[in-house]
Design a protein around this motif. Structure first.
Motif, PDB file in Angstrom:
ATOM      1  N   ARG A 165       1.142  -1.319  -0.190  1.00 46.10           N
ATOM      2  CA  ARG A 165      -0.227  -0.147   0.534  1.00 46.10           C
ATOM      3  C   ARG A 165       1.274   1.094   0.255  1.00 46.10           C
ATOM      4  NH1 ARG A 165      -4.129   0.172   4.775  1.00 46.10           N
ATOM      5  NH2 ARG A 165      -5.031  -1.514   3.426  1.00 46.10           N
ATOM      6  N   TYR A 166       2.124   1.407   0.919  1.00 48.25           N
ATOM      7  CA  TYR A 166       3.023   2.242   0.398  1.00 48.25           C
ATOM      8  C   TYR A 166       3.883   2.785  -0.692  1.00 48.25           C
ATOM      9  CZ  TYR A 166       7.025   5.703   2.375  1.00 48.25           C
ATOM     10  OH  TYR A 166       7.389   6.536   2.307  1.00 48.25           O
ATOM     11  N   ARG A 167       3.413   1.804  -1.547  1.00 44.35           N
ATOM     12  CA  ARG A 167       4.737   1.812  -2.144  1.00 44.35           C
ATOM     13  C   ARG A 167       3.498   2.260  -3.559  1.00 44.35           C
ATOM     14  NH1 ARG A 167       7.504  -4.286  -2.265  1.00 44.35           N
ATOM     15  NH2 ARG A 167       9.032  -3.611  -0.701  1.00 44.35           N
ATOM     16  N   LEU A 168       2.468   1.979  -3.453  1.00 49.16           N
ATOM     17  CA  LEU A 168       0.958   2.036  -4.027  1.00 49.16           C
ATOM     18  C   LEU A 168       0.952   4.031  -3.873  1.00 49.16           C
ATOM     19  CD1 LEU A 168      -0.713   1.102  -6.203  1.00 49.16           C
ATOM     20  CD2 LEU A 168      -2.186   1.282  -4.804  1.00 49.16           C
ATOM     21  N   ARG A 169       0.910   4.118  -3.197  1.00 49.87           N
ATOM     22  CA  ARG A 169       0.608   5.432  -3.163  1.00 49.87           C
ATOM     23  C   ARG A 169       2.411   6.556  -3.607  1.00 49.87           C
ATOM     24  NH1 ARG A 169      -1.311   5.586   3.502  1.00 49.87           N
ATOM     25  NH2 ARG A 169      -3.254   4.574   2.687  1.00 49.87           N
ATOM     26  N   LEU A 171       3.511   5.534  -5.534  1.00 48.95           N
ATOM     27  CA  LEU A 171       3.888   5.586  -7.129  1.00 48.95           C
ATOM     28  C   LEU A 171       3.403   6.920  -7.469  1.00 48.95           C
ATOM     29  CD1 LEU A 171       4.384   4.438  -9.537  1.00 48.95           C
ATOM     30  CD2 LEU A 171       3.041   2.426  -9.094  1.00 48.95           C
ATOM     31  N   SER A 172       2.040   6.641  -7.044  1.00 47.51           N
ATOM     32  CA  SER A 172       1.099   7.364  -7.406  1.00 47.51           C
ATOM     33  C   SER A 172       0.989   9.072  -7.353  1.00 47.51           C
ATOM     34  CB  SER A 172      -0.428   6.929  -6.034  1.00 47.51           C
ATOM     35  OG  SER A 172      -0.972   6.573  -6.527  1.00 47.51           O
ATOM     36  N   PHE A 173       1.674   9.156  -6.374  1.00 45.72           N
ATOM     37  CA  PHE A 173       2.008  10.295  -5.485  1.00 45.72           C
ATOM     38  C   PHE A 173       3.581  10.581  -6.811  1.00 45.72           C
ATOM     39  CE2 PHE A 173       5.108  13.876  -3.789  1.00 45.72           C
ATOM     40  CZ  PHE A 173       5.136  14.323  -3.511  1.00 45.72           C
ATOM     41  N   CYS A 186       3.628   9.876 -10.084  1.00 47.53           N
ATOM     42  CA  CYS A 186       2.449  10.310 -11.468  1.00 47.53           C
ATOM     43  C   CYS A 186       1.861  11.707 -10.872  1.00 47.53           C
ATOM     44  CB  CYS A 186       1.919   8.837 -10.943  1.00 47.53           C
ATOM     45  SG  CYS A 186       2.362   6.921 -12.185  1.00 47.53           S
ATOM     46  N   MET A 187       1.663  11.483 -10.159  1.00 45.06           N
ATOM     47  CA  MET A 187       0.866  13.337  -9.865  1.00 45.06           C
ATOM     48  C   MET A 187       1.840  13.484 -10.554  1.00 45.06           C
ATOM     49  SD  MET A 187      -1.149  12.305  -6.799  1.00 45.06           S
ATOM     50  CE  MET A 187      -2.262  14.218  -7.138  1.00 45.06           C
ATOM     51  N   THR A 220       5.048  14.425 -11.756  1.00 44.77           N
ATOM     52  CA  THR A 220       5.559  14.289 -12.993  1.00 44.77           C
ATOM     53  C   THR A 220       4.469  14.694 -14.290  1.00 44.77           C
ATOM     54  OG1 THR A 220       6.521  11.715 -13.026  1.00 44.77           O
ATOM     55  CG2 THR A 220       6.353  12.557 -15.286  1.00 44.77           C
TER      56      THR A 220
END
Length: 487
Positions: A12-16, A18-20, A22-23, A25
């Motif tokens: 879950r931490y890695r997904l957050r 990664l999402s951050f 992406c935002m 970028t």
């Protein structure tokens, strides 16, 4: 159980993260795009402010005193210069000068030249001449380092030739009072005295008229590089011009190195009609055909024609073909209809280059048995040669094209090499669109390129598409031929 909880937490931490990322970028990309568009807008404003001065220079340099474009000596050994054009397209200027828009830097001067390929990427010195309208004022010269020396259609040079067509790009210098230069050249060193520059040839800078600016007012122009080795197929030339004129082409530019007397008469006839410009193309003897220079300087000719036709002539579309190639619509009656389909005005397209696949109609194949109308009319290639190779060349293999001139930076023989850069991360420039052969194709009428025995063994089909145009074409050729008074 504890390990499973930790693992789930880490995912879950890695997904957050990664999402951050992406935002972040995406935000950077959007900011970069916004900044680029703002710089384009600001630079366009500067260009617009200079439009009146540019228009004045266009009138001043188009007088009878203007020197004719021809090959001249530069200040770099083995190099020659032919012409120069103001290039104030913001996308192109920013690509070469990211700081454009400041310190009075708002345009380039694009010199059409031939250089030794060893100079690729070198820095020349651009020299600018200001010819005051007041004859009592002393002539002033300025200098500045070039922006770039770029080999044109480099991959089509095959790495074998000593010399190549090239763009020498110079930033546009102005005097303190804003006056624009009238002529330009380049050399290999700076600090040359006035007397030394007198031994170097300058070429006129072509400025676009205000009436044209960057609003195309004419539809289409054909570029034909180059006539050489005493070109003598005068009837084919008449058929070529009449076909493209009938299809909707407004103007032709032909570069003439060597042609027969009858071909010269044909050129003079259409020149008097106002639809043809003949550019004399006498290259210095150091440039040897297909030994030290590709195909008689073809890439210099076609790119000179690009800028001459689109920037100065105001033609929206540029057609790049040889004299034995005919772009034949197969679903439409003429080029305006064809381009309305391929490049509709109501829907701006990212496609700026329209590729027509090549169909070989070899001259060794039998003539069509269908009678040509009107009776006793001149024998036409488009009517008599209807047998072609069954296989159509793939895109970019012997293809020809029609392009939007103002969106093109560098033309090659079978494709465009560079277009204007689009303001977006993943879009390097305008695109090529390969036209379905069922809509239109390039009919190529020539002798077999290999052994005739091989050509006779290849699969062929009968293709009578062009014959739907030949009745009217024959009438036009019959009407023109007596007026030319061939010898």
């Amino acid at each position: 159980m504890k390990y499973m909880v930790q693992s789930k937490f880490l995912r879950r931490y890695r997904l957050r993260i990664l999402s951050f990322l992406c935002m972040v970028t995406f935000t950077i990309m959007m900011l970069h795009n916004w900044e680029y568009r703002l710089r384009l807008k600001n630079l366009q404003t500067v260009v617009d402010n200079y439009l009146e001065r540019v228009s004045e220079m266009a009138l001043f340099t188009s007088t009878d005193l203007k020197m004719k474009d021809t090959w001249r000596r530069s200040g770099v050994e083995g190099s020659r210069i032919f012409s120069a054009y103001l290039d104030s397209r913001p996308e192109v200027v920013l690509n070469e000068y990211p700081s454009a828009g400041y310190n009075n830097l708002w345009a380039l001067v694009r010199i059409i030249a031939i250089v030794d390929v060893q100079y690729k990427g070198s820095e020349f010195i651009c020299h600018y001449k200001f010819s005051s309208k007041n004859s009592e004022d002393q002539e002033i010269m300025l200098e500045a380092p070039s922006a770039a020396v770029k080999i044109i259609a480099e991959s089509e040079n095959f790495g074998k030739m000593k010399y190549s067509a090239a763009f020498v790009l110079c930033k546009l210098l102005t005097k303190d009072d804003g006056e624009l230069p009238s002529q330009i050249t380049f050399s290999s060193s700076s600090g040359k005295k006035f007397e030394e520059l007198l031994d170097i040839d300058f070429v006129d800078i072509h400025y676009y008229p205000k009436s044209i600016s960057f609003n195309q007012i004419r539809l289409m122009a054909v570029c034909v590089p180059t006539l050489h080795h005493n070109y003598d197929k005068y009837m084919n030339l008449i058929e070529f011009i009449e076909f493209y004129w009938m299809m909707g082409v407004d103007h032709f530019t032909i570069y003439n190195s060597s042609a027969s007397e009858n071909v010269s008469l044909v050129l003079e006839y259409y020149k008097k009609l106002g639809i043809l410009t003949v550019i004399q193309w006498q290259l210095p003897p150091i440039y040897k055909f297909e030994r030290t220079l590709r195909y008689n300087g073809i890439f210099a000719a076609m790119n000179d024609c690009l800028y001459r036709s689109s920037f100065i002539g105001g033609y929206k579309y540029i057609v790049n073909v040889d004299l034995d190639e005919f772009i034949v619509p197969r679903r439409y009656s003429n080029y305006p209809q064809l381009m309305d389909h391929l490049d509709p005005i109501a829907k701006p397209s990212q496609d700026a280059v329209f590729i027509f696949r090549n169909m070989f109609f070899y001259l060794i194949y039998e003539d069509s048995e269908k009678p040509q109308e009107p009776p006793n009319s001149t024998k036409l290639l488009l009517h008599t040669k209807t047998t072609r190779l069954k296989d159509i060349n793939e895109a970019f293999s012997r293809t020809k094209y029609i392009c939007r001139g103002l969106d093109v930076v560098e033309m090659g023989n079978h494709q465009v090499w560079y277009t204007k850069t689009m303001p977006w991360f993943f879009q390097n420039g305008f695109q090529h669109f390969v036209v379905d052969p069922e809509i239109a194709a390039s009919h190529h009428y020539r002798y077999c390129e290999v052994s005739e025995n091989i050509c006779w063994l290849l699969d062929t089909v009968v293709d009578e598409t062009a014959q739907r145009f030949t009745k009217e074409l024959a009438r036009r050729v019959m009407a023109s031929t007596p007026e030319i008074q061939l010898r």
